[in-house]
Design a protein around this motif. Sequence first.
Motif, PDB file in Angstrom:
ATOM      1  N   ASP A 178       0.832  -1.211   0.000  1.00  0.00           N
ATOM      2  CA  ASP A 178       0.000   0.000   0.000  1.00  0.00           C
ATOM      3  C   ASP A 178       0.863   1.256   0.000  1.00  0.00           C
ATOM      4  O   ASP A 178       0.521   2.255  -0.634  1.00  0.00           O
ATOM      5  N   ASP A 179       1.982   1.224   0.725  1.00  0.00           N
ATOM      6  CA  ASP A 179       2.894   2.374   0.751  1.00  0.00           C
ATOM      7  C   ASP A 179       3.522   2.614  -0.620  1.00  0.00           C
ATOM      8  O   ASP A 179       3.768   3.757  -1.004  1.00  0.00           O
ATOM      9  N   CYS A 180       3.769   1.525  -1.352  1.00  0.00           N
ATOM     10  CA  CYS A 180       4.340   1.655  -2.699  1.00  0.00           C
ATOM     11  C   CYS A 180       3.382   2.384  -3.627  1.00  0.00           C
ATOM     12  O   CYS A 180       3.815   3.201  -4.449  1.00  0.00           O
ATOM     13  N   GLU A 181       2.102   2.096  -3.512  1.00  0.00           N
ATOM     14  CA  GLU A 181       1.118   2.742  -4.387  1.00  0.00           C
ATOM     15  C   GLU A 181       1.173   4.257  -4.252  1.00  0.00           C
ATOM     16  O   GLU A 181       1.003   4.979  -5.230  1.00  0.00           O
ATOM     17  N   GLN A 182       1.446   4.733  -3.059  1.00  0.00           N
ATOM     18  CA  GLN A 182       1.529   6.173  -2.822  1.00  0.00           C
ATOM     19  C   GLN A 182       2.757   6.791  -3.511  1.00  0.00           C
ATOM     20  O   GLN A 182       2.804   7.998  -3.734  1.00  0.00           O
ATOM     21  N   ALA A 183       3.747   5.965  -3.824  1.00  0.00           N
ATOM     22  CA  ALA A 183       4.997   6.461  -4.412  1.00  0.00           C
ATOM     23  C   ALA A 183       5.022   6.402  -5.935  1.00  0.00           C
ATOM     24  O   ALA A 183       6.007   6.823  -6.555  1.00  0.00           O
ATOM     25  N   VAL A 184       3.962   5.881  -6.566  1.00  0.00           N
ATOM     26  CA  VAL A 184       3.938   5.805  -8.032  1.00  0.00           C
ATOM     27  C   VAL A 184       4.118   7.208  -8.607  1.00  0.00           C
ATOM     28  O   VAL A 184       3.496   8.170  -8.162  1.00  0.00           O
ATOM     29  N   GLY A 185       5.025   7.313  -9.558  1.00  0.00           N
ATOM     30  CA  GLY A 185       5.324   8.592 -10.196  1.00  0.00           C
ATOM     31  C   GLY A 185       6.462   9.346  -9.530  1.00  0.00           C
ATOM     32  O   GLY A 185       6.856  10.402  -9.998  1.00  0.00           O
TER      33      GLY A 185
ATOM     34  N   ARG B 277      26.158   4.658 -11.408  1.00  0.00           N
ATOM     35  CA  ARG B 277      25.165   4.491 -10.352  1.00  0.00           C
ATOM     36  C   ARG B 277      23.794   4.503 -11.006  1.00  0.00           C
ATOM     37  O   ARG B 277      23.633   4.973 -12.137  1.00  0.00           O
ATOM     38  N   ALA B 278      22.814   3.989 -10.277  1.00  0.00           N
ATOM     39  CA  ALA B 278      21.455   3.927 -10.800  1.00  0.00           C
ATOM     40  C   ALA B 278      20.550   4.881 -10.048  1.00  0.00           C
ATOM     41  O   ALA B 278      20.717   5.099  -8.843  1.00  0.00           O
ATOM     42  N   GLY B 279      19.610   5.427 -10.773  1.00  0.00           N
ATOM     43  CA  GLY B 279      18.480   6.143 -10.199  1.00  0.00           C
ATOM     44  C   GLY B 279      17.232   5.364 -10.570  1.00  0.00           C
ATOM     45  O   GLY B 279      17.199   4.702 -11.609  1.00  0.00           O
ATOM     46  N   ALA B 280      16.204   5.427  -9.716  1.00  0.00           N
ATOM     47  CA  ALA B 280      14.996   4.644  -9.976  1.00  0.00           C
ATOM     48  C   ALA B 280      13.747   5.491  -9.773  1.00  0.00           C
ATOM     49  O   ALA B 280      13.663   6.260  -8.820  1.00  0.00           O
ATOM     50  N   GLU B 281      12.795   5.311 -10.685  1.00  0.00           N
ATOM     51  CA  GLU B 281      11.490   5.964 -10.585  1.00  0.00           C
ATOM     52  C   GLU B 281      10.415   4.883 -10.646  1.00  0.00           C
ATOM     53  O   GLU B 281      10.416   4.053 -11.569  1.00  0.00           O
ATOM     54  N   LEU B 282       9.524   4.873  -9.676  1.00  0.00           N
ATOM     55  CA  LEU B 282       8.415   3.930  -9.678  1.00  0.00           C
ATOM     56  C   LEU B 282       7.364   4.431 -10.660  1.00  0.00           C
ATOM     57  O   LEU B 282       6.708   5.439 -10.424  1.00  0.00           O
TER      58      LEU B 282
ATOM     59  N   ALA C 167       5.582  -4.291 -10.011  1.00  0.00           N
ATOM     60  CA  ALA C 167       6.134  -2.939  -9.935  1.00  0.00           C
ATOM     61  C   ALA C 167       6.918  -2.662 -11.207  1.00  0.00           C
ATOM     62  O   ALA C 167       7.803  -3.451 -11.576  1.00  0.00           O
ATOM     63  N   THR C 168       6.590  -1.579 -11.871  1.00  0.00           N
ATOM     64  CA  THR C 168       7.330  -1.145 -13.054  1.00  0.00           C
ATOM     65  C   THR C 168       8.203   0.034 -12.629  1.00  0.00           C
ATOM     66  O   THR C 168       7.697   1.032 -12.119  1.00  0.00           O
ATOM     67  N   VAL C 169       9.508  -0.130 -12.811  1.00  0.00           N
ATOM     68  CA  VAL C 169      10.477   0.863 -12.357  1.00  0.00           C
ATOM     69  C   VAL C 169      11.363   1.271 -13.527  1.00  0.00           C
ATOM     70  O   VAL C 169      11.920   0.408 -14.212  1.00  0.00           O
ATOM     71  N   ARG C 170      11.474   2.572 -13.762  1.00  0.00           N
ATOM     72  CA  ARG C 170      12.408   3.076 -14.774  1.00  0.00           C
ATOM     73  C   ARG C 170      13.750   3.275 -14.084  1.00  0.00           C
ATOM     74  O   ARG C 170      13.884   4.101 -13.183  1.00  0.00           O
ATOM     75  N   VAL C 171      14.731   2.507 -14.499  1.00  0.00           N
ATOM     76  CA  VAL C 171      16.074   2.568 -13.930  1.00  0.00           C
ATOM     77  C   VAL C 171      16.982   3.263 -14.930  1.00  0.00           C
ATOM     78  O   VAL C 171      17.074   2.845 -16.089  1.00  0.00           O
ATOM     79  N   THR C 172      17.633   4.320 -14.480  1.00  0.00           N
ATOM     80  CA  THR C 172      18.570   5.059 -15.330  1.00  0.00           C
ATOM     81  C   THR C 172      19.950   4.930 -14.711  1.00  0.00           C
ATOM     82  O   THR C 172      20.164   5.368 -13.582  1.00  0.00           O
ATOM     83  N   ILE C 173      20.857   4.288 -15.433  1.00  0.00           N
ATOM     84  CA  ILE C 173      22.228   4.143 -14.956  1.00  0.00           C
ATOM     85  C   ILE C 173      23.062   5.233 -15.604  1.00  0.00           C
ATOM     86  O   ILE C 173      23.098   5.364 -16.830  1.00  0.00           O
TER      87      ILE C 173
END
Length: 150
Positions: free
Chosen positions: A8-15, A107-112, A124-130
């Motif tokens: 449930d906490d993850c849903e709040q972090a989408v975007g 290093r990686a950055g991640a966006e949910l 969970a779909t995560v955009r990972v930018t290295i």
Amino acid sequence: MQRFKELDDCEQAVGSHLGYSGWHTAIQQQIDLFAKATGDHPWIHVDQERAASGPFGTTIAHGYLTLSLVPKLVWEIYKVDGLSMGMNYGSNKVRFPSPVPVGSRVRAGAELVALTRGANGAQATVRVTIELDGGDKPVCVAETVSALVP
């Protein structure tokens, strides 16, 4: 590190951007081991002498070696507590816009991007930018999908 107590906490972090991993140095031994494990031995990766006079002035990591770092780096960025299991489900899109020269740091950055609920948990779909330390373009951009099982 971003920690979520439950899905449930993850849903709040989408975007939202979840943060960054630590830096990882690309070393020749890891490149050579990856080449051995995959049977992928082009000179640009494994022949230091020839690569010195090549387009990058040194050997470079395989794109798929860079992609294979995603799980390790993402583990440093976020974690969902209360799961019985999390596993790679796949990738929707992967690109390698720039090379990783040996000796450089990434290093990686991640966006949910999305969290889709299902009968057995969520995806969970995560955009990972290295990114390359000091580089002007990412070295890998991957939209990854993970299965999260409570």
